[in-house]
Design a protein around this motif. Structure first.
Motif, PDB file in Angstrom:
ATOM      1  N   ALA A  99       0.833  -1.202   0.000  1.00  0.00           N
ATOM      2  CA  ALA A  99       0.000   0.000   0.000  1.00  0.00           C
ATOM      3  C   ALA A  99       0.869   1.255   0.000  1.00  0.00           C
ATOM      4  N   THR A 100       0.395   2.287  -0.669  1.00  0.00           N
ATOM      5  CA  THR A 100       1.105   3.557  -0.718  1.00  0.00           C
ATOM      6  C   THR A 100       0.903   4.346   0.571  1.00  0.00           C
ATOM      7  N   ASP A 101      -0.299   4.255   1.127  1.00  0.00           N
ATOM      8  CA  ASP A 101      -0.642   5.041   2.319  1.00  0.00           C
ATOM      9  C   ASP A 101      -1.883   4.425   2.938  1.00  0.00           C
ATOM     10  N   PHE A 102      -2.324   4.979   4.054  1.00  0.00           N
ATOM     11  CA  PHE A 102      -3.583   4.559   4.645  1.00  0.00           C
ATOM     12  C   PHE A 102      -4.290   5.774   5.216  1.00  0.00           C
ATOM     13  N   ILE A 103      -5.605   5.708   5.181  1.00  0.00           N
ATOM     14  CA  ILE A 103      -6.447   6.776   5.713  1.00  0.00           C
ATOM     15  C   ILE A 103      -7.390   6.162   6.734  1.00  0.00           C
ATOM     16  N   GLU A 104      -7.493   6.797   7.881  1.00  0.00           N
ATOM     17  CA  GLU A 104      -8.362   6.285   8.928  1.00  0.00           C
ATOM     18  C   GLU A 104      -9.773   6.857   8.805  1.00  0.00           C
ATOM     19  N   LYS A 105     -10.750   5.999   9.065  1.00  0.00           N
ATOM     20  CA  LYS A 105     -12.136   6.453   9.159  1.00  0.00           C
ATOM     21  C   LYS A 105     -12.384   6.957  10.575  1.00  0.00           C
ATOM     22  N   PRO A 106     -13.177   8.021  10.726  1.00  0.00           N
ATOM     23  CA  PRO A 106     -13.741   8.862   9.667  1.00  0.00           C
ATOM     24  C   PRO A 106     -12.670   9.776   9.085  1.00  0.00           C
ATOM     25  N   TYR A 107     -12.548   9.805   7.781  1.00  0.00           N
ATOM     26  CA  TYR A 107     -11.478  10.558   7.131  1.00  0.00           C
ATOM     27  C   TYR A 107     -11.852  12.030   6.983  1.00  0.00           C
ATOM     28  N   GLN A 108     -10.832  12.861   6.939  1.00  0.00           N
ATOM     29  CA  GLN A 108     -11.023  14.279   6.640  1.00  0.00           C
ATOM     30  C   GLN A 108     -10.772  14.478   5.156  1.00  0.00           C
ATOM     31  N   ALA A 109     -11.653  15.217   4.495  1.00  0.00           N
ATOM     32  CA  ALA A 109     -11.572  15.385   3.043  1.00  0.00           C
ATOM     33  C   ALA A 109     -10.212  15.927   2.618  1.00  0.00           C
ATOM     34  N   GLU A 110      -9.692  16.906   3.371  1.00  0.00           N
ATOM     35  CA  GLU A 110      -8.415  17.522   2.987  1.00  0.00           C
ATOM     36  C   GLU A 110      -7.274  16.507   3.032  1.00  0.00           C
ATOM     37  N   LYS A 111      -7.245  15.679   4.078  1.00  0.00           N
ATOM     38  CA  LYS A 111      -6.188  14.674   4.207  1.00  0.00           C
ATOM     39  C   LYS A 111      -6.308  13.614   3.123  1.00  0.00           C
ATOM     40  N   LEU A 112      -7.540  13.232   2.820  1.00  0.00           N
ATOM     41  CA  LEU A 112      -7.755  12.225   1.781  1.00  0.00           C
ATOM     42  C   LEU A 112      -7.285  12.738   0.423  1.00  0.00           C
ATOM     43  N   LEU A 113      -7.663  13.962   0.087  1.00  0.00           N
ATOM     44  CA  LEU A 113      -7.268  14.535  -1.198  1.00  0.00           C
ATOM     45  C   LEU A 113      -5.755  14.699  -1.282  1.00  0.00           C
ATOM     46  N   ALA A 114      -5.131  15.065  -0.165  1.00  0.00           N
ATOM     47  CA  ALA A 114      -3.668  15.210  -0.142  1.00  0.00           C
ATOM     48  C   ALA A 114      -3.000  13.855  -0.360  1.00  0.00           C
ATOM     49  N   ALA A 115      -3.529  12.806   0.282  1.00  0.00           N
ATOM     50  CA  ALA A 115      -2.972  11.458   0.126  1.00  0.00           C
ATOM     51  C   ALA A 115      -3.122  10.971  -1.317  1.00  0.00           C
ATOM     52  N   ILE A 116      -4.252  11.297  -1.930  1.00  0.00           N
ATOM     53  CA  ILE A 116      -4.480  10.909  -3.324  1.00  0.00           C
ATOM     54  C   ILE A 116      -3.496  11.623  -4.245  1.00  0.00           C
ATOM     55  N   GLU A 117      -3.243  12.888  -3.971  1.00  0.00           N
ATOM     56  CA  GLU A 117      -2.287  13.655  -4.778  1.00  0.00           C
ATOM     57  C   GLU A 117      -0.891  13.042  -4.705  1.00  0.00           C
ATOM     58  N   VAL A 118      -0.470  12.675  -3.494  1.00  0.00           N
ATOM     59  CA  VAL A 118       0.844  12.044  -3.313  1.00  0.00           C
ATOM     60  C   VAL A 118       0.879  10.688  -4.020  1.00  0.00           C
ATOM     61  N   ALA A 119      -0.220   9.938  -3.949  1.00  0.00           N
ATOM     62  CA  ALA A 119      -0.275   8.619  -4.593  1.00  0.00           C
ATOM     63  C   ALA A 119      -0.115   8.737  -6.104  1.00  0.00           C
ATOM     64  N   PHE A 120      -0.787   9.715  -6.705  1.00  0.00           N
ATOM     65  CA  PHE A 120      -0.623   9.929  -8.147  1.00  0.00           C
ATOM     66  C   PHE A 120       0.806  10.343  -8.466  1.00  0.00           C
ATOM     67  N   ALA A 121       1.402  11.138  -7.586  1.00  0.00           N
ATOM     68  CA  ALA A 121       2.783  11.563  -7.796  1.00  0.00           C
ATOM     69  C   ALA A 121       3.723  10.359  -7.779  1.00  0.00           C
ATOM     70  N   LYS A 122       3.513   9.450  -6.823  1.00  0.00           N
ATOM     71  CA  LYS A 122       4.351   8.255  -6.745  1.00  0.00           C
ATOM     72  C   LYS A 122       4.121   7.357  -7.953  1.00  0.00           C
ATOM     73  N   LEU A 123       2.874   7.309  -8.408  1.00  0.00           N
ATOM     74  CA  LEU A 123       2.534   6.450  -9.538  1.00  0.00           C
ATOM     75  C   LEU A 123       3.255   6.900 -10.803  1.00  0.00           C
ATOM     76  N   THR A 124       3.380   8.203 -10.947  1.00  0.00           N
ATOM     77  CA  THR A 124       4.034   8.748 -12.146  1.00  0.00           C
ATOM     78  C   THR A 124       5.511   9.040 -11.907  1.00  0.00           C
ATOM     79  N   GLU A 125       5.976   8.772 -10.663  1.00  0.00           N
ATOM     80  CA  GLU A 125       7.381   8.967 -10.303  1.00  0.00           C
ATOM     81  C   GLU A 125       7.874  10.374 -10.628  1.00  0.00           C
ATOM     82  N   ASP A 126       7.048  11.351 -10.297  1.00  0.00           N
ATOM     83  CA  ASP A 126       7.467  12.728 -10.566  1.00  0.00           C
ATOM     84  C   ASP A 126       8.111  13.351  -9.338  1.00  0.00           C
ATOM     85  N   GLY A 127       8.459  14.602  -9.435  1.00  0.00           N
ATOM     86  CA  GLY A 127       9.190  15.282  -8.366  1.00  0.00           C
ATOM     87  C   GLY A 127       8.435  15.370  -7.067  1.00  0.00           C
ATOM     88  N   ALA A 128       7.118  15.438  -7.128  1.00  0.00           N
ATOM     89  CA  ALA A 128       6.336  15.574  -5.902  1.00  0.00           C
ATOM     90  C   ALA A 128       6.478  14.334  -5.023  1.00  0.00           C
TER      91      ALA A 128
END
Length: 206
Positions: A99-128
Motif C-alpha cells: 500500500a502507498t498510504d492509509f487513511i483512517e475512518k472517519p477521514y477528513q476530506a483535505e487529508k484524503l485529497l492530499a494522500a491521493i495527490e501524493v499517490a498519483f505523484a508516486k505512480l508517475t514517479e514525478d518530483g512531488a
C-alpha cells in the motif's frame, strides 16, 4: 491529463460519499466496485490509477487484494487503504503488502485529497513523490538512535513494557522516548508517525 481512481468498498454509503467528494475534481475519472473480488476481476482491463481500498470486506479483503495485485506484478496501481481509526497493526500489514498510504475512518476530506495527490505523484514517479520521501527521511533523521528503536518497536506492535525489556530500559523511559519522538516528528498520533516512517522507508516490505 486524465487520472483514474477506483473506489473498492462494500459499503454503498461510503462509495457514494467518496464519489460525491471526488467526482468534481478536475481530470479525475472515478469508478466504484462493491467488493475486492469485483475489482480483481477487472484489474487486467483497468487503466493505471489510484485505488481507495477498504480493508474489511466480504470475500477478498484489502490485504487479499494487495497481495493479488503484487502477485500479478501489476505496478500500475497506487493503493491507499481505508481502515478503522487507530488500527495501526492492519495499516502496517497493508504497507508491507504494497500500500502507498492509509487513511483512517472517519477521514477528513483535505487529508484524503492530499494522500491521493501524493499517490498519483508516486505512480508517475514525478518530483512531488520524491519530495514527499525526502521530507519524511529528513524528519526521521532528527530522531536519536534510541528514539528510532522505540519507533520501530511501536510500528511492529510491541507494548511499551516489551520494548523496555528488549532495550533494557524502564517502561517509563520508553514513554519518554515515545513522547520525544512524537514531538520531533510534529505528530499527535502513532498513525501519523507510522505514515512518516513508511514514507521514509523505515517500514520494510513484507
Amino acid at each position: 491529463m486524465t487520472h483514474s481512481i477506483y473506489l473498492v468498498d462494500d459499503d454503498d454509503a461510503v462509495r457514494a460519499s467518496l464519489h460525491t467528494l471526488l467526482s468534481p475534481q478536475p481530470d479525475l475519472v472515478v469508478r466504484s466496485f462493491p467488493s475486492g473480488d469485483h475489482f480483481l476481476a477487472e484489474v487486467p482491463d483497468l487503466d493505471p490509477g489510484v485505488v481507495l481500498l477498504d480493508f474489511h470486506m466480504p470475500g477478498a479483503n484489502g490485504l487479499d487484494v494487495l497481495q493479488a495485485i503484487r502477485d500479478q506484478g501489476a505496478k500500475a496501481f497506487a493503493v491507499i487503504i481505508v481502515t478503522g481509526e487507530g488500527n495501526v497493526g492492519l495499516a502496517v500489514q497493508a504497507m508491507k503488502a504494497g500500500a502507498t498510504d492509509f487513511i483512517e475512518k472517519p477521514y477528513q476530506a483535505e487529508k484524503l485529497l492530499a494522500a491521493i495527490e501524493v499517490a498519483f505523484a508516486k505512480l508517475t514517479e514525478d518530483g512531488a513523490g520524491a519530495a514527499h520521501m525526502r521530507q519524511a527521511v529528513a524528519k526521521i533523521a532528527v530522531l536519536s538512535p534510541r528514539e528510532r528503536e522505540v519507533l520501530t518497536g511501536l510500528i511492529e506492535g510491541r507494548a511499551n513494557k516489551v520494548i523496555a525489556h528488549e532495550l533494557d530500559i524502564s517502561p517509563r523511559t520508553v514513554e519518554i522516548y515515545r513522547a520525544n519522538l512524537m514531538t520531533k516528528l510534529r505528530v499527535r498520533t502513532l498513525s501519523e508517525a507510522l505514515r512518516i516512517a513508511f514514507a521514509a522507508g523505515l517500514v520494510p516490505p513484507g
